[in-house]
Design an enzyme around this catalytic site. Structure first.
Site, PDB file in Angstrom:
ATOM      1  N   CYS A  16       0.826  -1.188   0.000  1.00  0.00           N
ATOM      2  CA  CYS A  16       0.000   0.000   0.000  1.00  0.00           C
ATOM      3  C   CYS A  16       0.862   1.241   0.000  1.00  0.00           C
ATOM      4  O   CYS A  16       2.057   1.179   0.256  1.00  0.00           O
ATOM      5  CB  CYS A  16      -0.868   0.016   1.249  1.00  0.00           C
ATOM      6  SG  CYS A  16      -1.912  -1.422   1.341  1.00  0.00           S
ATOM      7  N   GLY A  42      -0.571   0.316  -5.075  1.00  0.00           N
ATOM      8  CA  GLY A  42      -1.865  -0.325  -4.826  1.00  0.00           C
ATOM      9  C   GLY A  42      -2.900   0.303  -5.715  1.00  0.00           C
ATOM     10  O   GLY A  42      -3.049   1.524  -5.711  1.00  0.00           O
ATOM     11  N   ASN A 117       0.536   1.035   5.965  1.00  0.00           N
ATOM     12  CA  ASN A 117       1.277   0.257   4.964  1.00  0.00           C
ATOM     13  C   ASN A 117       2.057  -0.788   5.748  1.00  0.00           C
ATOM     14  O   ASN A 117       2.827  -0.440   6.632  1.00  0.00           O
ATOM     15  CB  ASN A 117       2.218   1.178   4.180  1.00  0.00           C
ATOM     16  CG  ASN A 117       3.145   0.439   3.223  1.00  0.00           C
ATOM     17  OD1 ASN A 117       4.181   0.970   2.850  1.00  0.00           O
ATOM     18  ND2 ASN A 117       2.790  -0.766   2.819  1.00  0.00           N
ATOM     19  N   GLY A 118       1.830  -2.045   5.403  1.00  0.00           N
ATOM     20  CA  GLY A 118       2.513  -3.114   6.134  1.00  0.00           C
ATOM     21  C   GLY A 118       1.537  -4.219   6.438  1.00  0.00           C
ATOM     22  O   GLY A 118       0.423  -4.247   5.901  1.00  0.00           O
ATOM     23  N   TYR A 257      11.886  -3.765  -6.504  1.00  0.00           N
ATOM     24  CA  TYR A 257      10.679  -3.695  -7.325  1.00  0.00           C
ATOM     25  C   TYR A 257       9.696  -2.575  -6.953  1.00  0.00           C
ATOM     26  O   TYR A 257       9.185  -1.886  -7.818  1.00  0.00           O
ATOM     27  CB  TYR A 257       9.944  -5.034  -7.273  1.00  0.00           C
ATOM     28  CG  TYR A 257       8.602  -5.005  -7.978  1.00  0.00           C
ATOM     29  CD1 TYR A 257       8.527  -5.138  -9.357  1.00  0.00           C
ATOM     30  CD2 TYR A 257       7.424  -4.816  -7.265  1.00  0.00           C
ATOM     31  CE1 TYR A 257       7.308  -5.080 -10.021  1.00  0.00           C
ATOM     32  CE2 TYR A 257       6.193  -4.760  -7.918  1.00  0.00           C
ATOM     33  CZ  TYR A 257       6.130  -4.898  -9.285  1.00  0.00           C
ATOM     34  OH  TYR A 257       4.932  -4.838  -9.931  1.00  0.00           O
TER      35      TYR A 257
HETATM   36  P1  AMP Z   1       5.597 -14.023 -12.023  1.00  0.00           P
HETATM   37  O1  AMP Z   1       5.099 -13.786 -13.398  1.00  0.00           O
HETATM   38  O2  AMP Z   1       4.572 -14.634 -11.126  1.00  0.00           O
HETATM   39  O3  AMP Z   1       6.906 -14.761 -11.970  1.00  0.00           O
HETATM   40  O4  AMP Z   1       5.898 -12.584 -11.404  1.00  0.00           O
HETATM   41  C1  AMP Z   1       7.058 -11.864 -11.708  1.00  0.00           C
HETATM   42  C2  AMP Z   1       6.735 -10.534 -12.327  1.00  0.00           C
HETATM   43  O5  AMP Z   1       5.833  -9.801 -11.506  1.00  0.00           O
HETATM   44  C3  AMP Z   1       7.974  -9.695 -12.494  1.00  0.00           C
HETATM   45  O6  AMP Z   1       7.976  -9.240 -13.827  1.00  0.00           O
HETATM   46  C4  AMP Z   1       7.834  -8.534 -11.543  1.00  0.00           C
HETATM   47  O7  AMP Z   1       8.078  -7.304 -12.185  1.00  0.00           O
HETATM   48  C5  AMP Z   1       6.412  -8.568 -11.063  1.00  0.00           C
HETATM   49  N1  AMP Z   1       6.302  -8.589  -9.585  1.00  0.00           N
HETATM   50  C6  AMP Z   1       7.144  -9.103  -8.682  1.00  0.00           C
HETATM   51  N2  AMP Z   1       6.667  -8.972  -7.421  1.00  0.00           N
HETATM   52  C7  AMP Z   1       5.472  -8.359  -7.544  1.00  0.00           C
HETATM   53  C8  AMP Z   1       4.455  -7.939  -6.625  1.00  0.00           C
HETATM   54  N3  AMP Z   1       4.562  -8.160  -5.328  1.00  0.00           N
HETATM   55  N4  AMP Z   1       3.371  -7.329  -7.110  1.00  0.00           N
HETATM   56  C9  AMP Z   1       3.218  -7.121  -8.421  1.00  0.00           C
HETATM   57  N5  AMP Z   1       4.117  -7.506  -9.344  1.00  0.00           N
HETATM   58  C10 AMP Z   1       5.235  -8.119  -8.921  1.00  0.00           C
END
Ligand code: AMP
Length: 482
Positions: A16, A42, A117-118, A257
């Site tokens: 968040c 979010g 947030n958390g 990220y």
């Molecule tokens: P996946 O396709 O399930 O392996 O997710 C990896 C992709 O999702 C990567 O391209 C990241 O940029 C993105 N990503 C990683 N962690 C998150 C997160 N917590 N929320 C949204 N996107 C994420």
């Protein structure tokens, strides 16, 4: 239906974002602007609560800030010189809206609005105890536990009651609390989630990221320190440190990220750190190739770093449509798969016949990697090498990043070589945990890590009461986290 167990579904949710301001006319407008800059944290629900010196006003909605908080009638109904707001992931429908923050309650001492947030890792246990004592919960959010703990505290001032409540919770929390006594900002003793403080004229501002200060032209003052409570009211700004001091453990994934690259997180430019990660990665896992291609947008800074350090040209071999929501928050695997296709397209004219190094920030379930590698092959790439700007994600996060349960984390199930095979890449490498710390300008102290890197190492900095109890009790219902 109350789906209160974060492990009931396989959605990976985001964190968040929070923003608060004290001492500016039309405070809510600044909050809306600040939250707009935090929208990446979010995207499914947003809320703003203002205080006009006598009354609290609140508006909460499903969806983005734009479309909800750019309407005159909404903003006119949020008067006052102080306000807080929140953007979050949430489930859809009614049960979603009631979890959209700020949460508000009329306590015996007056109104109390809170944005968090958390994620609290003992919220369910506390909630059960409070339930037994007669507390009636209006949401399934862990944040509501804080309100009930404040409501039942024996202390007198808002600050003491909040401190009393926070001494009973475990986990990660950056909070903004609005009461008739003033605006309180606070960060958990480990400082897992970020919170910064800024100034705009006479107004004091708090935000999850510095980018939200930039957007309204405010000046960055400092981070809210781990374990610090800052109270802002007509008497000025006062800082309190009621918790026993522990070594801070800010979340390393903010740098990998979450945070926007134009933010500065714990004193470091997120963009610079991501470029450093790319450079480290090129040294740790070199490869002969024609082009370095980022998976946009999150892989871009690391790809620039990889390209500059390796001398392999940076090219846009994948173009991203900016009109599609994040793949992660789609409801089902089918829709997620479709989302990836809608979102990214190969730049075939560039890629055809070339050896490509693809750079992405992380692999969670592997959905994105499988699609993107195939997309490169379909576009005629001769070789596809995948480099990941974080170590393998092998453990779930309990501190505000809703990762899927471990069973769905690709790296928890497979060796790197098996992942390479599954993803169908010619080679696959992740940055080492040591390399990640080097990119941050430090060296990991294994006895006392300077960051929370539990998603990579399993080294959780707090106990995980709810999760441990769930493991032993079978199907315990946990409150919705963020
Ligand atoms: P996946 O396709 O399930 O392996 O997710 C990896 C992709 O999702 C990567 O391209 C990241 O940029 C993105 N990503 C990683 N962690 C998150 C997160 N917590 N929320 C949204 N996107 C994420």
């Amino acid at each position: 239906m109350l789906t209160t167990n974060p492990f009931d579904d396989d959605k990976l949710r985001e964190e968040c974002g929070i923003f608060g301001i004290w001492g500016a006319d039309n405070a809510a407008s600044f909050v809306a602007l600040g939250l707009h800059a935090l929208q990446h944290r979010g995207q499914e629900g947003a809320g703003v609560t203002s205080f006009d010196g006598a009354h609290f006003h609140s508006h909460r909605a499903m969806g983005h800030i734009a479309g909800n908080f750019d309407r005159d009638e909404v903003m006119r109904a949020l008067p006052g010189r102080t306000a807080i707001g929140h953007v979050r992931y949430s489930t859809t429908g009614e049960s979603g809206l009631r979890n959209v923050q700020p949460l508000f309650a009329e306590l015996a001492e007056g109104g109390f609005a809170v944005a968090q947030n958390g994620n609290l890792s003992n919220a369910m246990k506390l909630r059960r105890t409070l339930n037994r004592r007669g507390s009636i919960f209006q949401s399934t959010s862990d944040t509501e536990v804080i309100i009930h703990l404040v409501a039942t505290s024996n202390h007198t001032t808002s600050l003491d009651r909040l401190t009393d409540a926070l001494k009973q919770v475990e986990g990660a929390y950056s909070l903004l609390v609005l009461t008739p006594d003033g605006l309180i900002a606070c960060r958990d003793p480990l400082g897992i989630r970020p919170l910064v403080m800024g100034k705009l004229g006479e107004a004091t501002i708090f935000a999850s990221e510095t980018v939200a200060l930039d957007v309204i032209g405010a000046t960055f003052l400092r981070d809210v320190e781990p374990g610090e409570l800052v109270l802002v009211n007509g008497s000025g700004i006062r800082s309190f440190r009621p918790f026993a001091k522990v070594e801070p453990r800010p979340c390393v994934f903010e740098h990998v990220y979450f945070s926007r690259p134009d933010s500065v997180a714990d004193g470091k430019s997120v963009y610079e750190v991501r470029k450093n990660i790319g450079a480290e990665l090129s040294r740790e896992a070199p490869v002969e190739a024609d082009y370095v291609v980022p998976v946009p947008d999150s892989g871009v800074p690391a790809a620039i770093g990889f390209s500059q350090a390796s001398g392999i040209p940076f090219e846009l071999g994948i173009i991203r449509s900016h009109y599609v929501g994040r793949t992660f928050i789609q409801p089902s695997q089918e829709v997620r798969n479709l989302g990836v296709k809608l979102k990214h397209n190969a730049n075939s004219a560039l890629v055809h016949g070339k050896r490509i190094v693809l750079i992405d920030d992380s692999i969670v379930r592997g959905t994105t990697s499988v699609k993107i590698v195939q997309m490169m092959r379909d576009a005629g790439a001769r070789e596809v090498h995948l480099r990941i700007a974080s170590p393998p994600t092998r453990h779930s996060c309990f501190y505000g990043v809703d990762t899927p349960e471990r069973a769905k984390l690709l790296a928890a199930q497979m060796s790197v070589e098996a992942m390479r095979d599954y993803i169908n890449a010619d080679s696959l490498a992740f940055i080492s945990i040591e390399g990640l710390y080097r990119a941050l300008g430090s060296e990991r102290n294994d006895q006392q890590p300077q960051r929370c890197d539990a998603c990579f190492t399993g080294d959780y900095p707090t106990s995980l009461t709810d999760f441990t109890e769930k493991e032993s009790a079978g199907s315990l219902s946990l409150v919705a986290s963020r």
